[in-house]
Design a protein around this motif. Sequence first.
Motif, PDB file in Angstrom:
ATOM      1  N   LEU A  87       0.836  -1.203   0.000  1.00 37.24           N
ATOM      2  CA  LEU A  87       0.000   0.000   0.000  1.00 37.24           C
ATOM      3  C   LEU A  87       0.870   1.252   0.000  1.00 37.24           C
ATOM      4  O   LEU A  87       0.566   2.223  -0.717  1.00 37.24           O
ATOM      5  CB  LEU A  87      -0.918  -0.004   1.217  1.00 37.24           C
TER       6      LEU A  87
ATOM      7  N   TRP B  61      -4.720   5.572  -4.724  1.00 35.54           N
ATOM      8  CA  TRP B  61      -5.290   5.262  -3.421  1.00 35.54           C
ATOM      9  C   TRP B  61      -6.814   5.331  -3.371  1.00 35.54           C
ATOM     10  O   TRP B  61      -7.460   4.446  -2.815  1.00 35.54           O
ATOM     11  CB  TRP B  61      -4.681   6.199  -2.358  1.00 35.54           C
TER      12      TRP B  61
ATOM     13  N   PRO C  40       0.077   7.690  -5.150  1.00 31.25           N
ATOM     14  CA  PRO C  40      -0.997   8.385  -4.431  1.00 31.25           C
ATOM     15  C   PRO C  40      -2.289   8.523  -5.231  1.00 31.25           C
ATOM     16  O   PRO C  40      -3.383   8.453  -4.655  1.00 31.25           O
ATOM     17  CB  PRO C  40      -0.382   9.753  -4.125  1.00 31.25           C
TER      18      PRO C  40
ATOM     19  N   LEU D 192      -6.403   4.503   7.485  1.00 30.71           N
ATOM     20  CA  LEU D 192      -5.033   4.081   7.214  1.00 30.71           C
ATOM     21  C   LEU D 192      -4.445   3.303   8.385  1.00 30.71           C
ATOM     22  O   LEU D 192      -3.801   2.261   8.190  1.00 30.71           O
ATOM     23  CB  LEU D 192      -4.169   5.305   6.902  1.00 30.71           C
TER      24      LEU D 192
ATOM     25  N   CYS E 266      -8.462   2.148  -4.526  1.00 31.46           N
ATOM     26  CA  CYS E 266      -7.875   0.910  -4.031  1.00 31.46           C
ATOM     27  C   CYS E 266      -8.921   0.082  -3.273  1.00 31.46           C
ATOM     28  O   CYS E 266      -9.613   0.592  -2.379  1.00 31.46           O
ATOM     29  CB  CYS E 266      -6.698   1.239  -3.127  1.00 31.46           C
TER      30      CYS E 266
END
Length: 283
Positions: free
Chosen positions: A160, A168, A165, A265, A171
Amino acid sequence: MSQLKQIQQEFMEYLLVGANANTGAESSAIANADSNSKSSRFVDIRARVSEQSGISADHRLQIYANAYRIRLKETMETDHQILGLYLGDELFDKLAAEYLDAHPSSAKSLRRFCDNLAFFLRNDEFFSQYPILADLAQFERLLLAAFDAAESSRAEFSTLQNLPPEHWPNCCLRFHPSLQLFSCKSNAVESWQALKADTSPDAPFYQQQKYWMLWRNEERLTQFESLNHSQYVLLTGFIEGNNFAEQCELMLEWYDEQSAPMMVLQTLQSWFDKGIIRELVVS
């Protein structure tokens, strides 16, 4: 149908139904039936069994039937050891006998025999009075499912971190096959933990909804961990196929716009560390 297959089917039918029906007036009717009569479903298999050493055909068949039921009860004791401890011998014997009558074994693997146990406990007139029993049974089934699940690769958090970026937001996650989710209102898991530690569980109580995830780690040990509501929603959302952006937006119900992505996150990192994420997919 070959004669061997027919004999096998007759014998299995007797084990599942006939041995338990061999009581009272029905037993007398069967015993007195003519060997050529078709009035009893179990005359044929009795006619195929001969008397040996003074043991009648009925007695010899009953020995097999008893051994069959004992083996299935042993399977329940193995797969649901803590449920058995919670119930005690007398009530567990009652459960085993009544469950076998209601859900005869229909799968080739004994591991599947108790798949309907939680359903039975929730719907049985007697056992449904104590909802914690069904929760205990379901939790133990999920532990078994996590242990038995297929093996697969496990992604690292660096996967990850190394993702560009711009990728993301789109994802998505795919999880290890051993991951299981459990939710209940009772103190079933706490009771399971107490009995596992050879201590007495608290009395059953039913308060707020509780959430748990279960999985098998890289050492092939089954683990479980409690989740708060937001973590449970986050996990189920990813399982359903939501992407990172959608999940961050979903977390705004609990967190502000700045802290929601950080919470997601941090939670993802803990999932990677536990080995429950199989791969990342950019949609």
